[in-house]
Design an enzyme around this catalytic site. Structure first.
Site, short mmCIF file in Angstrom:
data_model
loop_
_atom_site.label_atom_id
_atom_site.label_comp_id
_atom_site.label_asym_id
_atom_site.label_seq_id
_atom_site.Cartn_x
_atom_site.Cartn_y
_atom_site.Cartn_z
N GLU A 6 0.78 -1.23 0.00
CA GLU A 6 0.00 0.00 0.00
C GLU A 6 0.82 1.29 0.00
O GLU A 6 0.49 2.24 0.70
CB GLU A 6 -0.96 0.03 1.20
CG GLU A 6 -2.02 -1.06 1.14
CD GLU A 6 -3.07 -0.88 2.22
OE1 GLU A 6 -4.26 -1.05 1.90
OE2 GLU A 6 -2.71 -0.58 3.37
N ASN A 7 1.88 1.29 -0.77
CA ASN A 7 2.61 2.54 -0.95
C ASN A 7 2.10 3.18 -2.24
O ASN A 7 2.36 2.67 -3.33
CB ASN A 7 4.11 2.24 -1.04
CG ASN A 7 4.89 3.44 -1.53
OD1 ASN A 7 4.45 4.58 -1.40
ND2 ASN A 7 6.06 3.17 -2.10
#
Lengths: 708, 708
Positions: B338-339
């Site tokens: 989830e970057n």
């Protein structure tokens, strides 16, 4: 077709009472020194804020304030917009404005006062130091109430400070190891009732429960792997400190030392003997008589240090040096209790040593030993404390004496100039109802002058023959709160009925902050019924109590020897049930009120309770589950049912204003007498109140109970 | 005058079913590979003994054996004469003879098999190593049953070994800190169902939860004081190892790193910014729409490491070196999920770095970062593992890929030669019923060859937005056991009804060994009712479930912004209720059975349940207690009551063999439809079964539920 559920009716009636109570400010426990309440409220909303005004940067204070905010958040679920209180929160306009004049650690004897002023717009908490502020925060939380408009505090003014400076709880973690999380929850509960000393009994015959880096065989051979590491102890000390609690460690010696001797047998007064942690007296495979046990206690050589060898003191110097560095407490407790001297008399070298040193008897030899250990502790900058047996004429005056068995020792010790801590009358492991501790004769009146000058306070004491991690919290709580109030509140606060009323409220607050006494009890009941539902079983168990005094302890040895090994988890009926039945207290209050004035509300409530008791036997019989196979439970269930039916018949006569005949009374009393039988070291707690319904007079409760 | 208590009748009926079940060997969970049972018993008595035959001195084995003895002692209260098992207990004649060929640590992929042979005279447990023996001991305990003659094991022969070598549970201890004792109890529960990997998510935006001695600002600024010390972690690793469980630590990076950045802001991709632990996105004071939230997730710059600076890798080398030395696990999990890359794109220096290094986009930059970190871990003798986003073409083959969002990634990763761990379909925090996880499509059939070669197994995953120490155990258990069975048992073990039947038994066994899921639930109900009795509330709560998917999570942000700060204890209705209603499962089984063949037993049980539901609303209304003031609870109570009355009417028609009219059915279905309304992020779980009573057909359960 759809009928009302009977238990619900009952609960409604009970809850109506409880709720009226929670509406009263006087649910505070311990009661403060002074309190004035007037009409009006301070309403809690999500905009509630806290500010702290203090000159000192004080992590303990901010920790306490944030902890209080979380407790409030959990109880109210208001989701306060202020998430955390930091040093930048110091606005005069905060909802709760806390003013603290000085930082303070946990110091016995310091000013612990605080005041709280609740107005409609603001709450002010003022204290001379952090300790007072922490106490004040607990009172603040106890003031929070709700009605159908939401949560609020009543407009009030409180000034408070304690009667005694030493308000302790002694937990024996040696006989059964009590894990860290249980100890932490006990500290939370102690803080809630403003206790300030946790005394940990860390070594005994059954185990050595703390890591020594200097003498690692202590925990290796003495604990079966169940002990606190030094790192855990450091964390625990910090945990306690943040809650205003000091930890005093006890290393029991020269007797009660199998825990030491398992790792270091050369310390023993019995040369060549090897040791394995376990009860002082092994009951063997065969049941013993009570007399046999009593005789064994005084005549059998017990595991004891050799006081004649210098190597003993060299060991203790190193060991106590290590422990003195670990524990910041100014006191180290050395036990010194229950050494019968037999092992010393049996050792010719020790007898020769006594002759050589002109030591008259084993009492004098114990005094010699204590004096040597006291000097060691002094060298390590600690004061010595110990049980009353350590008292002797030449004992240095700074040694604090903990009185446990013989109340008159309080006067002797004070007379000799010693600080005195009283546990006599506060032994939780005797399974006494809370009111017995609350009315402890040593505290129930103003202390005579000589004592007042020297008595620091007292300690509730929980030995662990019949306590382990499965039932620790039900053994100690909520009863300990009654002792906490006795030690904190003015002597004038002494109404037993009122204490029980507030104790029931406090018990639920302790449940909310995390104490497991209610959960543990219900888990124990689920175990007894092995997965079956516990409604009927709980109806019965709610009015059972363990037998009082040492009867349960000795019953183990006299009936089930292998049960006394203390290696099996404690999960029998009498291990699980609450010590002081709360339902009995509610029932007693209702019966008392009904006998004074037979109103409809009390009648309905009493009737519903009696019906439940009358019915639970049939329910238990017909419900699958292990409880049904437990003869002790089923015998109690039958007796409780019989007593319930007697009560219902008696209540009907009251209701119908029919004067019972002397014959009928006699018959019913005889029936009730039979229901007092002990099974499984448990007894029914509500028979005296049912007797009162029969003979129309409520006997006062005993002021004491037999020990055996 | 004395009436039977209605709930008791109901419980009798339910318990009769449960009891018949506990009599069956097939309450084992997870089900073994093969089992044969014949008539006959091995009876347990106080003379029961255990002996161990092994060549290797093996503390873990003896610890496990003694632990099993204590569990048996607690359950049976037989007070075995053999108090402890030591190396000297090796008699061939012991009641339980354990033969273990080799010592073994916790090693993924080792032989975990065991066999148990129960005859009337002896129980034999054989295993190639300690790990197998520990599994066998759990099965041995699950075999113990009782009848009115006492406790016994059925005569049986079991051969068992697992389907997958990696059977994990991921606990997020970062978003809300989960204390040590909760983790320990989870390990006990994992061991009971033969799971072997505890994956601790130790850092995230909300907190940094482990002590670093090299970088102490991490815990100092990143935890608000809530973290594990290294000493605690060492003890925890040892605790887990003794129960056959390996601990894999996760340090999430480069995103989800506010916990790191609070102490070391120079690591940040956003220069000059300072950080305070907290949710990635602060919802602010105003409620947000779901779309706003979704948009924010992809476009707002999130706290992220700077991958362009060498200093970042110097830091990580030291930090991961420290952690590699602390954790014996061969794997270190680096998250990498989830970057969104926005913080990188916003930083000109990073953009310049990408240009310079010819890194095409932020995905490639993340691959570069992962590759650097992987090299660091290799240097510290660790394999890297991470969430599926860390997958890239040039990733070294020893990196294990944990699939969570996109099930097809399992094939991609396996195709590239990576070991694969699957959490997709195993997200406990989505509030799905156990059967959804049990039927996980990635496991429900035999794996295709390419996958089978690379899939190590799976992990249940519990993120902690909506979990804290107050409800952790009810969030994870007993549902995790269904996943444990999916990972252990042969693919052919897939009957949902049978799984639920056994899960109910297991749930009580977990309660007995100490898990707090039942206690915690009931404590939560007591909190909701603030001390009032919970019988009526529990009747309602027992059939409520939290809304499924991410609806609860987003409801917080969209409705009560301050509730999403994650600083207030989780104690609302949907935080407290069980995720997968056990009462619904019992009700469904009864309705299913009744629709197939309308017997008297099912009728009585269904009728009693419906009556309870019909009545609880009136009971709640009339009972004092806080629950009465809770609008969400009272709305559900009303709906449940309405649905209960509909069910009773329908049941009556069945009973009286009256064919309901189409109109009547339509009306009732419309009434039931209205009771499906969500209040307080909770919904009633038993409406489909009541609908089945109305329209005489039980709809199959959904195979999936919407996420939003």
């Amino acid at each position: 077709m759809i009928k009302k559920l009977l238990p619900i009716v009952l609960l409604m009636l009970l809850a109506a009472t409880a709720n009226a109570q929670t509406q009263q400010v006087t649910t505070l426990m311990p009661m403060p020194k002074s309190i004035t309440v007037v009409d009006g409220k301070f309403a809690l909303t999500p905009s509630f804020t806290i500010a702290v005004k203090t000159d000192a940067a004080d992590a303990t204070l901010y920790f306490g304030v944030n902890r209080a905010l979380q407790t409030l958040n959990r109880r109210t679920q208001l989701f306060f917009k202020q998430q955390r209180i930091t040093a930048s929160d110091k606005a005069d306009s905060a909802s709760l404005l806390i003013t603290v004049r000085a930082n303070a650690g946990v110091v016995i004897g310091q000013d612990e006062s605080y005041s709280i002023t609740v107005s409609a717009k603001q709450i002010k908490l003022e204290a001379p130091n952090t300790t007072g502020a922490l106490h004040g925060l607990e009172t603040f939380l106890q003031l929070v109430q709700y009605d159908d408009t939401g949560y609020y505090l009543p407009i009030a003014k409180i000034n408070d400070s304690p009667r005694f400076v030493w308000r302790g709880l002694m937990i024996d973690v040696a006989r059964h190891f009590i894990p860290l999380d249980v100890i932490e929850r006990n500290i939370d509960a102690m803080a809630a009732v403003k206790m300030n000393v946790l005394h940990l009994h860390l070594s005994d015959d059954e185990g050595f429960r703390i890591e020594s880096k200097v003498f690692p065989e202590l925990q290796k051979k003495g604990s079966f792997g169940e002990y606190f590491t030094q790192s855990e102890i450091k964390d625990l000390i910090a945990y306690a400190k943040k809650r205003g609690v000091m930890i005093v460690p006890e290393f029991d010696m020269p007797g009660h030392t199998t825990g030491f001797l398992a790792g270091y047998p050369s310390l023993s007064a019995t040369p060549g003997k090897t040791y394995m942690p376990g009860p002082r007296f092994s009951p063997g495979d065969k049941p013993m008589g009570l007399m046999d046990i009593m005789k064994m206690l005084s005549t059998a050589p017990t595991p004891t240090f050799d006081p004649s060898k210098e190597s003993t003191y060299l060991f203790l110097n190193k060991f106590l040096g290590e422990m003195s560095a670990l524990f910041p407490s100014p006191y180290i407790h050395i036990g010194a209790d229950e050494n019968n001297g037999v092992a010393w008399k049996n050792n010719p070298a020790i007898v020769a040593f006594m002759k050589d040193k002109k030591i008259a008897d084993t009492h004098a030899l114990q005094a010699y030993f204590v004096s040597r250990v006291q000097k060691i502790l002094t060298k390590h900058h600690k004061h010595t404390t110990g049980w009353e047996e350590l008292l002797s004429k030449d004992l240095p005056k700074d040694v604090a004496v903990q009185v446990w068995q013989d109340g008159t020792k309080a006067r002797s010790a004070a007379g000799l100039g010693h600080p005195v801590i009283i546990s006599n009358g506060f032994y939780l492991d005797l399974f006494m109802p809370a009111y017995i501790h609350y009315q402890n004769y040593l505290f129930a009146n103003k202390l005579e002058y000589a004592l007042a000058a020297k008595v620091l306070g007292g300690e509730a004491a929980q030995w662990a023959e019949a306590m382990d991690k499965n039932n620790a919290e039900t053994r100690m709580w909520p009863r300990t709160a009654a002792i906490a109030e006795r030690l904190w509140s003015p002597v004038e606060v002494n109404d037993v009925d009122d204490m029980y009323r507030r104790l029931a409220v406090l018990s639920r607050q302790l449940d909310d902050i995390g104490l497991q006494h209610i959960s543990e009890y219900e888990k124990g009941l689920r175990r007894l019924n092995d997965g079956g539902d516990i409604i009927a079983l709980k109806t019965l168990a709610d009015v059972l109590s363990p037998v009082k005094g040492y009867k349960k302890l000795f019953a183990k040895m006299t009936k089930t020897p292998s049960a006394s090994y203390q290696t099996a988890p404690l999960a029998t009926l009498s291990d699980v049930i609450m010590v002081d039945s709360e339902v009995k207290r509610k029932f007693r209050a209702l019966v008392k009120s009904y006998l004074q004035s037979p109103d409809h509300h009390s009648y309905e409530a009493i009737n519903a309770m009696l019906m439940q008791w009358a019915n639970q036997y049939a329910d238990l019989q017909s419900m699958p589950g292990k409880a049904q196979l437990n003869a002790d439970i089923m015998r109690h269930a039958k007796n409780m049912s019989d007593a319930g039916f007697v009560g219902l018949e008696a209540l009907k006569k009251w209701r119908e204003k029919e004067q019972p005949s002397a014959d009928w009374i006699k018959q019913q009393m005889a029936k009730l007498q039979r229901t007092k039988q002990v099974y499984g070291e448990a007894e029914i707690a509500v028979i005296p109140e049912i007797e009162a319904l029969v003979n129309q007079k409520l006997a006062p409760e005993p002021t004491s109970y037999p020990m055996f």
